[in-house]
Each structure stands twice: as structure tokens, then as C-alpha cells.
Design a protein around this motif. Structure first.
Motif, short mmCIF file in Angstrom:
data_model
loop_
_atom_site.label_atom_id
_atom_site.label_comp_id
_atom_site.label_asym_id
_atom_site.label_seq_id
_atom_site.Cartn_x
_atom_site.Cartn_y
_atom_site.Cartn_z
N GLN A 169 0.99 -1.20 -0.05
CA GLN A 169 0.10 -0.15 0.10
C GLN A 169 0.95 1.27 0.03
O GLN A 169 2.08 1.10 0.16
CB GLN A 169 -0.91 0.00 1.26
CG GLN A 169 -0.40 0.14 2.67
CD GLN A 169 -1.14 -0.16 3.78
OE1 GLN A 169 -1.87 -0.82 3.80
NE2 GLN A 169 -1.04 0.81 4.77
N ARG A 170 0.24 2.60 -0.25
CA ARG A 170 0.86 3.66 -0.11
C ARG A 170 1.87 3.79 1.44
O ARG A 170 0.94 3.36 2.14
CB ARG A 170 0.17 5.01 -0.41
CG ARG A 170 -0.25 5.09 -1.85
CD ARG A 170 -1.18 6.23 -2.06
NE ARG A 170 -1.39 6.38 -3.27
CZ ARG A 170 -2.50 5.70 -3.91
NH1 ARG A 170 -3.35 5.29 -3.17
NH2 ARG A 170 -2.76 5.70 -5.27
N PRO A 171 2.97 4.25 1.58
CA PRO A 171 3.45 4.18 2.84
C PRO A 171 2.67 5.04 3.99
O PRO A 171 2.22 6.22 3.65
CB PRO A 171 4.86 4.98 2.70
CG PRO A 171 5.08 4.61 1.31
CD PRO A 171 3.93 4.51 0.35
N VAL A 172 2.60 4.36 5.04
CA VAL A 172 1.62 5.05 6.10
C VAL A 172 2.29 6.24 6.62
O VAL A 172 1.29 7.09 6.67
CB VAL A 172 1.48 3.77 6.93
CG1 VAL A 172 0.62 4.62 8.46
CG2 VAL A 172 0.94 2.73 6.73
N ALA A 173 3.45 6.52 6.62
CA ALA A 173 3.99 7.77 7.13
C ALA A 173 4.52 8.59 6.37
O ALA A 173 4.98 9.82 6.63
CB ALA A 173 4.90 7.21 8.34
#
Length: 663
Positions: free
Chosen positions: A580-584
Motif C-alpha cells: 500500500q502507499r507508505p503509512v507515514a
């Protein structure tokens, strides 16, 4: 040599297919962007030519894989073989096809795994394990063409082998090669190797060099009987593997967050996860500690120099960038394992040390601590484990005990072996040995053996003077772990001692990237492999007094900045098995000259053997890091000048005088 490849073929072929992630990654729909990403992923793994095409029903040798619509075709060129009578010929001759098939299989396994981790069905195909017509796909993908009944490829002068990945991952297809067009470069810029391409005379240059010397002229670097930094062998205390700070993080010594992230941090990107099964799978193949009886295979092995040159030729043929040899000194071995706490005895006489370049092009596009960082490490670790494992297996087949030591499992500490094998000098980065041609941009692999070999001597290319005046890596370190100050003595070594607790915590818990290699990224010795860069290298070596000016010019030129042209990967983070797109978010760093002020208030800790877990302690026991004691240990560390003066003051007693004194 081909007889030892079967285990590696079996391992790589097992991973040509596998489970698919439960959801698809949020990547661009643009077919051109997808194609560019796949091709760059393959070139990063050292494919020679890559192309793609749409699949047709007639492409399948057997029943087609449901839903697969596209094929990525991979061409891997043969390695440079020894000339008749050249070192390594007896081992290497006739093995090029098998060696290259293995590399092509590795690429197909990794890239198909990468696509599956992103949620797409994908199967790798290679010689001995394919359900598609590789040669036909390669022609339609514009990788090769048929001329007078022969399959030929553009630019290449050697033979090649093919592999492919079929998938339901849609991307832009390539056109077939013009049947009447030239397969040789016509553009003068391409002929001369400009704009990132290899020059037309590349292969001819390499053919003129003895294979055992490799492509880089390390023979021009000055050699010494001892390293340029003090190694007080009698003072070195062997430490257990449990003392390695990544092991300490795994055990919980650095806290719960570091423990939780330790096993995840290098595999947070789907590309690195495509490599992980191969890296783990090679551990059982690493070899033996037990003595063996020479078999006579491989020719006469009584000449240590001939053996050393043949081993180096084999290492370069298999793909190592640098090969050196040293004695496997007892103080290079860990004292105990970390799983059962069992003692480790020094068991082999020689260590063959190899460096694998992490790749300038990709590092040029990265910040050093973003989402491609760990994949750069994993690629080098995977390739090193493959090369060293095969070489150790070859030695065992000849009847000489041999064991490889990879990042996944090693019983020797690599850095002292790199130093003594003459592949680099101690640098300000601390626990990183820096090579004159590629700087700190490498990962190491070692195999130890009883095959008698002539050892190499340590090198001197003036790095101590250079690093003394250049503090760029310290300035750019995200966690301020690299010392701005002088070298000290640490467990018998003269070293700019980095704060490994700070470094490990940052790399393990970096939430805006996977791992960290920012020191490598920003070092002035991290240079492109060009004629101009080599001129600057020799200037750095021959005129140490210019080090401050060279470092300042490196900043002025923007070296260490991210180059968007070289940025090819998708920023993705694996969370609960789904990309997924990086959380941070993403670390998007460039140079920060103002960070030099951090040196004014820098506090560093070091952890000598008495502050480490004792031999016999396993990963089941938590030994919290005593940071206060580490800070105090750094303050009390012996200055190098005092250590040298102390050693000079120690009286030298002859063997005869010692016998009289004992009597």
C-alpha cells in the motif's frame, strides 16, 4: 564447476511461482510507467537487455496460465571466460551456459515474486523450467532477432541466455527489432559510453585484462604489510553473535518497537520481498566446517598462488565486483551462536572476501533512507550469497572444507576480513570499510576454506587523511550516529566509532523508508563508474592535501542530492501482507550543510564487549542496552595516539630472551 549448481537451480526454480497477495498495490495504471518500472527492476538485477510483449495462444508450450496477458523477457549475457591457459580456466571452461541460466532463473524468480507481492498473478520461466517459447517471446519483445538462422542480440559480443515472466500485469509492449537494421551502435555518444551507456569498447577492454584481476585496477593501489589503522590483535575480545545490534533489536534489547520492526524493516517493500525467499533458501547450502580429504578434482592444488588466482577468476566470472583473500584469523570469528549459545571455534585457515556493488544509478536517484534502500542491500546480499555459496561448494567438491558466510547467517565478522584482504580502509562511517573505486557503496560476503592460497595485503589509498577532514557522512546522518570527532580505540581497533544503538534504532524503525544507507549515498567516494570519476579518485589518492577542497567541491556539485532521472521504483509499504502507499510518508532528503553544527553537541555511546550480552546468551533472553554506560565508555575511550605510544613503549623480547626468562 557446473556440478555444484544443481542445488541453486532447484531453489530458484521453486520460487518461479507462488501465492499472490490478497490485494493489488496502488500503482499507476499508465502502461508506459509500469513498463519502465519493470525494466528498471530487471536492469537493477543486472539483466543485459529487457523487453516486453503481449502473450498469444501459440506462445505456450503447455496449457496457458489463466489470465496471463503479458510477458517480460530477460536476456543475460555470458560472463567473460578465461583465455586458454589463464587462471581459472580448468574450473570455468564450458560452464558459461549453466552459469548464465542460473542468473536468468534468479531474475525470473525475483521479478515474478515482486509482481505477486504487488497482488498480480505472475510466473517465472527459464531454461529447464519454462512453459513458454522463450526464443519466440524474445523476438517479439525486441530483445533478439533471427539472422541467417542464428539468434542475435544488439550490442552484445558474447552468448546469452533467456528467461521470462508471464503475468496479468498489463504494461506497454515493445516492438520487434527491425530485421534490416544494424545491431551495432551508430550514435557516437553511445559508442563513447555517454549518458549512462557502456562504451562500445567495453568488452574488448575487459578481454585484455587477466580475469583474476577483475575489472577494477586494484593492482594500482598501494599495499602495506599492515592496515592504515591500528589493529591490536592481542587486545581483541571475540564477541558472540548475540552482540550484533540487529540481533539485540530482535531479542528486545532496544525496546518493543525495535523488536517488532526488526524482522519487517528490510522486507517492507514488495521488491525486497521478491528476493527474500532466495536469500533464506541459500542458508542451508552454505557448507561445512568439518575437514575433508582432497579429491583431485579441479587439477593440481599444491600452488597457493595459482589457487588464489583461480579462486579470484571464478569469483569475477560469477559476478563479484571485488575479490580479496586473507587469513581467517581466530579473532575474526564470533565466539558463540545466538540461537543455542554454543561456542564457535575458528575452523578454517583462509577467508575469500568479496564486495558486491549496490549500484550507483539507483543510489543516485534515492535519498538513501527511502523505500528502495533495503532492496539495494537485499540485491547485493542475495547475489553475494549465491556467488560465495557456489564457490564454497566447488571447493568442497575438490575435497577442501569450505563454508560461506552471508548476511543471513555468518560465523565471521566481515569488516576485519575486508580490511585484511585489501579491499578497503576504515572510514569515518565507522563500521563501514570504504573501497577506492566504489566507496562505501557495497555489501560483503565471505567464504572460509582450507584450500591453500596466497593472501593479499592491506591497501593504502590515503583515506585516513581524507576522512579526517571530510565530515559529510556525519553531517548528513539522519540520526547523528557518525562521529564528527577523532578516531578512538575500540576492542583493539582504531576506528571512527559510530553509535550503533542510534544507527540500528533508526534503520530498524525508519517509518518513512526501509532501512538506511544515507552515509553511502552522500559520501564523496560514492562516484559513478566513469573515466572522469576515476580521474577524481586518483586525484584524491595522490593529493591528500586536497581532501577539504574535493569534499567542498562535492557539495558544490550537488553530489548526494536526489537525481529524479534515476528514480524508477514505486514507493510502497507492505502492511499485513499487502502493498500500500507508505503509512507515514517518504523520506525526501537532500543535502543540508547546516547540519554541520550537530558536531558541537554530539553525544555518542559505544558498547565494548563488557557492555554486550555474554557468550551463551540466546535470543530468548532480553539484555537491555545500558546507554549511560555506553556514553561513559565513549568518553573514556583510549585516544589512538596514546595507544600507539603505549605499543611503542612495550619492550620487544626476543624468543631466546623469553626462553631464558622462562627458565
Amino acid at each position: 564447476m557446473t556440478h555444484v549448481l544443481d542445488d541453486y537451480f532447484a531453489l530458484f526454480r521453486r520460487h518461479l511461482n507462488g501465492p499472490v497477495a490478497a490485494a493489488r498495490a496502488p500503482i499507476p495504471d499508465d502502461p508506459a510507467l509500469r513498463s519502465a518500472n519493470l525494466k528498471a527492476s530487471a536492469y537493477f538485477l543486472d539483466a543485459s537487455i529487457v523487453g516486453g510483449c503481449c502473450l498469444e495462444a501459440t506462445d505456450w508450450l503447455a496449457e496457458s496460465v489463466s489470465g496471463h496477458t503479458h510477458a517480460l523477457v530477460l536476456l543475460v549475457e555470458f560472463g567473460r571466460e578465461p583465455h586458454p591457459g589463464e587462471s581459472g580456466e580448468a574450473w570455468i571452461a564450458g560452464s558459461n551456459a549453466a552459469r548464465t541460466d542460473l542468473r536468468a532463473t534468479e531474475l525470473a524468480a525475483v521479478l515474478s515474486g515482486y509482481l505477486r507481492q504487488m497482488g498480480f498473478s505472475a510466473t517465472g520461466h527459464a531454461a529447464g523450467a519454462t512453459s513458454v517459447h522463450l526464443e519466440w517471446l524474445a523476438q517479439r519483445a525486441g530483445v533478439i532477432r533471427a539472422d541467417a538462422g542464428m539468434l542475435v542480440a544488439p550490442y552484445l559480443n558474447r552468448g546469452f541466455r533467456l528467461a521470462a515472466v508471464t503475468s496479468d500485469y498489463a504494461f506497454e509492449a515493445d516492438l520487434a527489432l527491425d530485421p534490416a537494421g544494424s545491431l551495432a551502435p551508430a550514435d557516437p555518444a553511445v559508442v563513447m559510453g555517454q549518458n549512462g551507456t557502456r562504451p562500445a569498447w567495453w568488452d574488448a577492454e575487459l578481454d585484455r585484462r587477466p580475469l583474476h584481476l577483475g575489472r577494477y585496477p586494484m593492482e594500482r593501489i598501494a599495499r602495506r604489510d599492515t592496515p592504515t589503522t591500528l589493529v591490536e590483535e592481542e587486545a581483541i575480545v571475540r564477541v558472540p553473535k548475540r552482540a550484533d545490534f540487529f540481533k539485540r533489536a530482535q531479542a528486545g534489547d532496544l525496546g518493543e518497537k525495535a523488536k517488532r520492526e526488526r524482522m519487517r524493516f528490510p522486507m517492507k517493500h514488495p521488491y525486497a520481498l521478491g528476493m527474500q525467499p532466495l536469500i533464506a533458501g541459500m542458508v542451508p547450502l552454505q557448507g561445512t566446517r568439518e575437514p575433508l580429504v582432497p579429491t583431485g578434482l579441479g587439477g593440481d592444488r599444491s600452488d597457493p598462488l595459482a589457487n588464489a588466482q583461480a579462486i579470484k577468476a571464478l569469483g569475477y566470472f560469477l559476478g563479484a565486483d571485488f575479490v580479496g583473500i586473507c587469513r581467517a584469523e581466530p579473532w575474526m570469528y564470533y565466539s558463540h551462536d545466538e540461537v543455542e549459545g554454543k561456542p564457535i571455534s575458528a575452523y578454517h585457515r583462509y577467508a575469500v572476501v568479496m564486495l558486491i556493488d549496490q549500484g550507483f544509478e539507483t543510489m543516485e536517484g534515492a535519498s538513501g533512507d527511502d523505500w528502495i534502500s533495503a532492496s539495494q542491500s537485499m540485491r547485493a546480499y542475495m547475489r553475494g550469497a549465491e556467488i560465495a555459496g557456489i564457490m564454497a561448494a566447488h571447493c568442497r567438491r575438490m575435497g577442501y572444507s569450505a563454508r560461506s558466510h552471508s548476511n543471513a547467517h555468518s560465523e565471521v565478522i566481515h569488516n576485519p576480513a575486508i580490511l585484511m584482504a585489501g579491499l578497503g580502509e576504515v572510514s569515518r562511517i565507522g563500521d563501514t570499510i570504504l573501497n577506492p573505486f566504489i566507496g562505501p557503496r557495497s555489501k560483503s560476503v565471505v567464504f572460509t576454506t582450507d584450500l591453500p592460497m596466497t593472501v593479499d595485503r592491506p591497501i593504502d589509498f590515503g583515506l585516513q587523511s581524507f576522512c579526517e577532514s571530510c565530515r559529510k557522512c556525519a553531517r548528513e546522518c539522519p540520526c547523528n550516529a557518525i562521529p564528527f570527532g577523532p578516531k578512538v580505540m575500540f576492542n583493539g581497533y582504531e576506528i571512527w566509532k559510530a553509535d550503533v544503538e542510534k544507527c540500528t534504532k533508526y534503520r530498524v524503525t525508519n517509518m518513512k523508508g526501509s532501512a538506511c544507507g544515507r552515509c553511502m549515498k552522500t559520501c564523496p567516494w560514492n562516484r559513478e563508474d566513469t573515466v572522469e570519476a576515476e580521474r577524481l579518485m586518483w586525484l584524491s589518492i595522490e593529493h591528500a592535501e586536497l581532501a577539504p577542497a574535493i569534499a567542498a567541491a562535492d557539495d558544490a556539485a550537488g553530489n548526494g542530492m536526489r537525481n529524479p532521472v534515476k528514480r524508477w521504483w514505486f514507493d510502497l509499504e507492505m502492511v499485513n501482507g499487502v502493498a500500500q502507499r507508505p503509512v507515514a510518508g517518504i523520506n525526501e532528503r537532500d543535502l543540508d550543510l547546516e547540519r554541520i553544527r550537530l558536531g558541537e553537541r554530539q553525544k555518542l555511546a559505544m558498547f565494548p564487549p563488557h557492555l554486550q550480552p555474554a557468550g551463551g546468551v540466546t535470543l530468548e533472553t532480553v539484555v537491555p542496552v545500558d546507554r549511560e554506560a555506553g556514553l561513559a565508555a565513549y568518553v573514556m575511550a583510549e585516544p589512538v595516539e596514546r595507544a600507539r605510544a603505549r605499543l611503542v613503549a612495550i619492550p620487544v623480547v626476543s624468543e631466546n630472551e623469553q626462553k631464558i626468562a622462562d627458565h
